[in-house]
Design a protein around this motif. Structure first.
Motif, PDB file in Angstrom:
ATOM      1  N   PRO A 247      16.539  19.342  39.699  1.00  0.00           N
ATOM      2  CA  PRO A 247      16.188  17.984  39.253  1.00  0.00           C
ATOM      3  C   PRO A 247      14.919  17.467  39.923  1.00  0.00           C
ATOM      4  O   PRO A 247      14.561  17.870  41.035  1.00  0.00           O
ATOM      5  N   ILE A 248      14.253  16.569  39.224  1.00  0.00           N
ATOM      6  CA  ILE A 248      13.028  15.929  39.694  1.00  0.00           C
ATOM      7  C   ILE A 248      13.313  14.451  39.923  1.00  0.00           C
ATOM      8  O   ILE A 248      13.940  13.790  39.090  1.00  0.00           O
ATOM      9  N   ASP A 249      12.839  13.921  41.047  1.00  0.00           N
ATOM     10  CA  ASP A 249      12.954  12.497  41.335  1.00  0.00           C
ATOM     11  C   ASP A 249      11.579  11.844  41.235  1.00  0.00           C
ATOM     12  O   ASP A 249      10.625  12.268  41.898  1.00  0.00           O
ATOM     13  N   LEU A 250      11.498  10.813  40.395  1.00  0.00           N
ATOM     14  CA  LEU A 250      10.290  10.015  40.283  1.00  0.00           C
ATOM     15  C   LEU A 250      10.522   8.693  41.003  1.00  0.00           C
ATOM     16  O   LEU A 250      11.506   7.991  40.721  1.00  0.00           O
ATOM     17  N   HIS A 251       9.650   8.362  41.925  1.00  0.00           N
ATOM     18  CA  HIS A 251       9.726   7.098  42.664  1.00  0.00           C
ATOM     19  C   HIS A 251       8.419   6.345  42.484  1.00  0.00           C
ATOM     20  O   HIS A 251       7.331   6.937  42.602  1.00  0.00           O
ATOM     21  N   PRO A 279      -1.196  16.570  36.061  1.00  0.00           N
ATOM     22  CA  PRO A 279      -2.442  16.133  36.692  1.00  0.00           C
ATOM     23  C   PRO A 279      -2.486  14.606  36.769  1.00  0.00           C
ATOM     24  O   PRO A 279      -1.933  13.900  35.919  1.00  0.00           O
ATOM     25  N   MET A 280      -3.177  14.109  37.778  1.00  0.00           N
ATOM     26  CA  MET A 280      -3.207  12.671  38.025  1.00  0.00           C
ATOM     27  C   MET A 280      -3.718  11.885  36.825  1.00  0.00           C
ATOM     28  O   MET A 280      -3.250  10.774  36.540  1.00  0.00           O
ATOM     29  N   VAL A 281      -4.650  12.450  36.069  1.00  0.00           N
ATOM     30  CA  VAL A 281      -5.233  11.725  34.939  1.00  0.00           C
ATOM     31  C   VAL A 281      -4.165  11.367  33.909  1.00  0.00           C
ATOM     32  O   VAL A 281      -4.207  10.291  33.292  1.00  0.00           O
ATOM     33  N   TYR A 282      -3.160  12.217  33.745  1.00  0.00           N
ATOM     34  CA  TYR A 282      -2.101  11.980  32.761  1.00  0.00           C
ATOM     35  C   TYR A 282      -1.077  10.969  33.292  1.00  0.00           C
ATOM     36  O   TYR A 282      -0.580  10.125  32.537  1.00  0.00           O
ATOM     37  N   THR A 283      -0.767  11.042  34.578  1.00  0.00           N
ATOM     38  CA  THR A 283       0.103  10.045  35.197  1.00  0.00           C
ATOM     39  C   THR A 283      -0.510   8.663  35.084  1.00  0.00           C
ATOM     40  O   THR A 283       0.159   7.686  34.718  1.00  0.00           O
ATOM     41  N   LYS A 284      -1.790   8.590  35.384  1.00  0.00           N
ATOM     42  CA  LYS A 284      -2.501   7.310  35.282  1.00  0.00           C
ATOM     43  C   LYS A 284      -2.464   6.787  33.855  1.00  0.00           C
ATOM     44  O   LYS A 284      -2.243   5.594  33.618  1.00  0.00           O
ATOM     45  N   ALA A 285      -2.647   7.680  32.879  1.00  0.00           N
ATOM     46  CA  ALA A 285      -2.668   7.264  31.481  1.00  0.00           C
ATOM     47  C   ALA A 285      -1.362   6.598  31.076  1.00  0.00           C
ATOM     48  O   ALA A 285      -1.355   5.528  30.443  1.00  0.00           O
ATOM     49  N   TYR A 286      -0.228   7.198  31.434  1.00  0.00           N
ATOM     50  CA  TYR A 286       1.055   6.652  30.999  1.00  0.00           C
ATOM     51  C   TYR A 286       1.534   5.487  31.860  1.00  0.00           C
ATOM     52  O   TYR A 286       2.243   4.598  31.366  1.00  0.00           O
ATOM     53  N   ALA A 287       1.165   5.454  33.123  1.00  0.00           N
ATOM     54  CA  ALA A 287       1.511   4.292  33.945  1.00  0.00           C
ATOM     55  C   ALA A 287       0.756   3.057  33.447  1.00  0.00           C
ATOM     56  O   ALA A 287       1.335   1.971  33.307  1.00  0.00           O
ATOM     57  N   CYS A 288      -0.533   3.217  33.157  1.00  0.00           N
ATOM     58  CA  CYS A 288      -1.322   2.101  32.623  1.00  0.00           C
ATOM     59  C   CYS A 288      -0.778   1.649  31.273  1.00  0.00           C
ATOM     60  O   CYS A 288      -0.699   0.447  30.982  1.00  0.00           O
ATOM     61  N   TYR A 289      -0.408   2.608  30.449  1.00  0.00           N
ATOM     62  CA  TYR A 289       0.124   2.266  29.125  1.00  0.00           C
ATOM     63  C   TYR A 289       1.393   1.437  29.243  1.00  0.00           C
ATOM     64  O   TYR A 289       1.563   0.433  28.541  1.00  0.00           O
ATOM     65  N   VAL A 337       7.227   8.669  32.934  1.00  0.00           N
ATOM     66  CA  VAL A 337       6.548   7.712  33.811  1.00  0.00           C
ATOM     67  C   VAL A 337       6.770   6.265  33.368  1.00  0.00           C
ATOM     68  O   VAL A 337       7.099   5.401  34.193  1.00  0.00           O
ATOM     69  N   PRO A 338       6.605   5.913  32.071  1.00  0.00           N
ATOM     70  CA  PRO A 338       6.798   4.507  31.690  1.00  0.00           C
ATOM     71  C   PRO A 338       8.185   3.957  32.004  1.00  0.00           C
ATOM     72  O   PRO A 338       8.301   2.826  32.499  1.00  0.00           O
ATOM     73  N   GLU A 356      15.990   2.651  29.132  1.00  0.00           N
ATOM     74  CA  GLU A 356      15.401   3.982  29.046  1.00  0.00           C
ATOM     75  C   GLU A 356      15.644   4.608  27.683  1.00  0.00           C
ATOM     76  O   GLU A 356      16.692   4.379  27.058  1.00  0.00           O
ATOM     77  N   GLY A 357      14.683   5.392  27.236  1.00  0.00           N
ATOM     78  CA  GLY A 357      14.847   6.138  25.999  1.00  0.00           C
ATOM     79  C   GLY A 357      14.839   7.628  26.263  1.00  0.00           C
ATOM     80  O   GLY A 357      14.918   8.074  27.413  1.00  0.00           O
ATOM     81  N   ALA A 358      14.722   8.404  25.207  1.00  0.00           N
ATOM     82  CA  ALA A 358      14.654   9.858  25.361  1.00  0.00           C
ATOM     83  C   ALA A 358      13.497  10.252  26.264  1.00  0.00           C
ATOM     84  O   ALA A 358      13.550  11.244  26.978  1.00  0.00           O
ATOM     85  N   GLY A 359      12.434   9.454  26.235  1.00  0.00           N
ATOM     86  CA  GLY A 359      11.272   9.749  27.089  1.00  0.00           C
ATOM     87  C   GLY A 359      10.422  10.842  26.483  1.00  0.00           C
ATOM     88  O   GLY A 359       9.655  10.601  25.544  1.00  0.00           O
TER      89      GLY A 359
END
Length: 565
Positions: A247-251, A279-289, A337-338, A356-359
């Protein structure tokens, strides 16, 4: 000549948005890959001479366009302004300087007016195959994930690099399809360029400096007004998801401050051995969204409206994976991420964000080949995009079989079966998969796929929510979990390439979204309607909403008799 009025600049801004939408639609119409034509897995945008994004197409995904917002700066740095000429076209699939993995080709075209560089058009499309192991999570590093195309010239002064095309053709499984997609990307940029120059002629513009300043200044001002109207505060969010083998934990730690919102991913799991890293660019994209959807949804996306959302993550975490980490399925983690951001934001802005949805998308790839002794069979790579349910919202049920946050469309059965020797035996909504609540989660889907006679195939799963279904919010219950198995009952893994014996099919149940609010608060008329329409079962209605067996039977009979609920 006098400075254009604010009204004129607003007209130009709206025109730019229509230009990039035409650019995107041209890509949809001309692309070879079904993922672009049928699912809309693409992006398109226009940039000023400094590489700042001014407008994006409505058609496309946040992961592409928000990541692509940073990409043009890399092209300017790598190519160099002095080496840019009219008729040039540039490309890359660099995961760290493009949009997150090698299966995305980003094409950038410089725009010249009277021999002066005045801006750029850029677009991205997901391609079916880029070589290597094929699309999937099984690679041990990025080198195994396919052909790498650094930022380079696809064409110089209008002349295509034929040597580059030969290299591409020699390294991928679907060469005609991929080369066709690259030409489609270049062509849609050309269309955007023509429309932009027509607009500049109409408004007597020599460059984009004035309209760029107007767009960016007003977008930043409007975004800051929204942020500064919020109550400052800090909250933490957490989500646990399946991962590949563990499993992965996102904090995330979210801080609303004056003139900015900070989003810090410290504490998140480290880089995974397999290709689910981001990659960070994709994390940034979805966090900003995620933040923009909740706080300033109607302000158009551009460099200035994204800038106040600041995203950081420790290098070496799964959401800031460094080279050469495998990243092919970066969307599986990135699409979560969202909802992790919303776990924190719900504590700061109650009754604002959905459950939360399917993600992540419920994608899979079939690698087909002739069965031993078969005639009239062929090899093919068939990628299909599918969706689970989205989470219920404050005041509304979740959307069924709808991709949030990616916005990618579910591919039609007919398009999937045309792409290769595949049969989709079943594709329908999955009853009772939406989490119970005052507002019900969106439904997932049932799907059964197999190969045509004379073919065997490997199945690359790109699924999540097998062990960690979408959680409800504010008393809402979890959605249904993902289930995947062969038709003989053998369980299959949620991720990875797996062989399927001849004659067997793959049966999938895609996840539903979480519910919002306590189920006992749901309007009984809505429960009756859900049952009549088949969105829930009699057992679900009894267990979660207290409906008696007699009432359920009566409703089903009335529905069968044609009564409208």
């Amino acid at each position: 000549m006098s400075e254009p009025s604010k009204v004129a600049y607003q007209v130009m801004w709206t025109r730019l948005i229509s230009v990039v939408e035409e650019q995107a639609q041209a890509l949809v119409r001309t692309a070879f890959s079904p993922s672009v034509r049928e699912a809309g897995d693409l992006s398109a945008g226009v940039y000023d001479a400094e590489g700042q994004m001014l407008a994006q197409a409505v058609t496309g995904t946040p992961g592409h366009v928000n990541a692509m917002a940073d990409a043009v700066g890399h092209f300017i740095r790598r190519i160099g302004r002095q080496a840019m000429f009219p008729g040039d076209v540039y490309l890359t699939n660099d995961p760290w300087e493009g949009t997150g993995h090698k299966h995305d080709i980003t094409v950038v075209t410089p725009v010249f007016r009277d021999e002066v560089l005045i801006g750029f058009f850029a677009c991205t499309a997901h391609v079916t195959d880029i070589g290597g192991r094929g699309f999937g999570a099984d690679a041990n590093d990025v080198h195994e994930e396919g052909l790498y195309l650094p930022i380079m010239k696809f064409a110089e002064r209008g002349k295509v690099d034929r040597t580059l095309l030969q290299i591409i053709r020699g390294n991928v499984r679907e060469p005609d399809q991929l080369v066709g997609d690259i030409h489609a990307l270049a062509t849609c940029n050309e269309i955007g360029q023509r429309r932009l120059l027509e607009m500049m002629e109409e408004f007597a513009l020599t460059d984009l400096a004035g309209v760029s300043g107007f767009i960016l200044t007003n977008s930043r001002k409007a975004t800051l007004e929204r942020i500064n109207a919020l109550t400052p505060g800090t909250a933490e969010g957490h989500m646990r998801i399946d991962g590949y083998a563990t499993p992965i934990d996102l904090h995330v730690r979210l801080s609303i401050e004056a003139d900015r919102i900070l989003c810090d991913w410290t504490g998140t799991s480290g880089v995974d051995p397999k290709g689910i890293n981001v990659p960070m660019v994709y994390t940034k994209a979805y966090a900003c969204y995620a933040l923009k959807c909740a706080i300033a949804p109607e302000i158009p996306n551009n460099a200035a409206s994204l800038a106040p959302f600041e995203v950081t993550a420790p290098e070496g975490s799964i959401v800031n994976a460094p080279f050469p980490a495998p990243v092919a399925l970066r969307h599986v983690i990135g699409h979560m991420v969202p909802d992790t951001v919303y776990d924190a934001l719900d504590k700061l802005l109650p009754d604002t964000v959905p459950a939360e949805g399917a993600g992540c998308l419920c994608n899979f790839m079939l690698s087909l080949r002739p069965a031993p002794g078969a005639t009239n069979a062929r090899r093919a790579e068939v990628l299909t995009f599918n969706s689970g349910g989205s989470g219920a919202r404050p005041g509304l049920d979740g959307m069924s079989a709808t991709a949030f946050p990616s916005g990618v469309m579910t591919m039609p059965v007919e398009a999937t079966e045309q792409a290769g020797p595949v049969i989709v035996w079943r594709k329908e909504l999955r009853p009772a998969s939406g989490g119970a609540g005052r507002y019900r989660g969106g439904l997932g889907q049932f799907m059964v796929v197999g190969a045509r006679e004379g073919h065997v195939f490997d199945f690359s799963a790109m699924l999540d929510r097998v062990d960690h279904p979408a959680r409800g919010r504010r008393g809402g219950e979890s959605g249904g979990a993902t289930v995947i198995a062969r038709s003989d009952g053998t369980a299959m893994r949620g991720k990875g390439r797996q062989s399927v014996p001849e004659g067997q099919r793959v049966e999938m149940e895609f996840p539903g979204g979480g519910g919002y609010g306590t189920p006992s608060m749901r309007d009984p008329a809505q429960v009756r309607r859900d049952l009549a329409l088949g969105y829930i079962t009699s057992d679900h209605a009894a267990t979660h909403y207290g409906m008696t067996a007699e009432e359920a039977a009566q409703i089903l009979k009335r529905a069968q008799d044609g009564e409208v609920f």
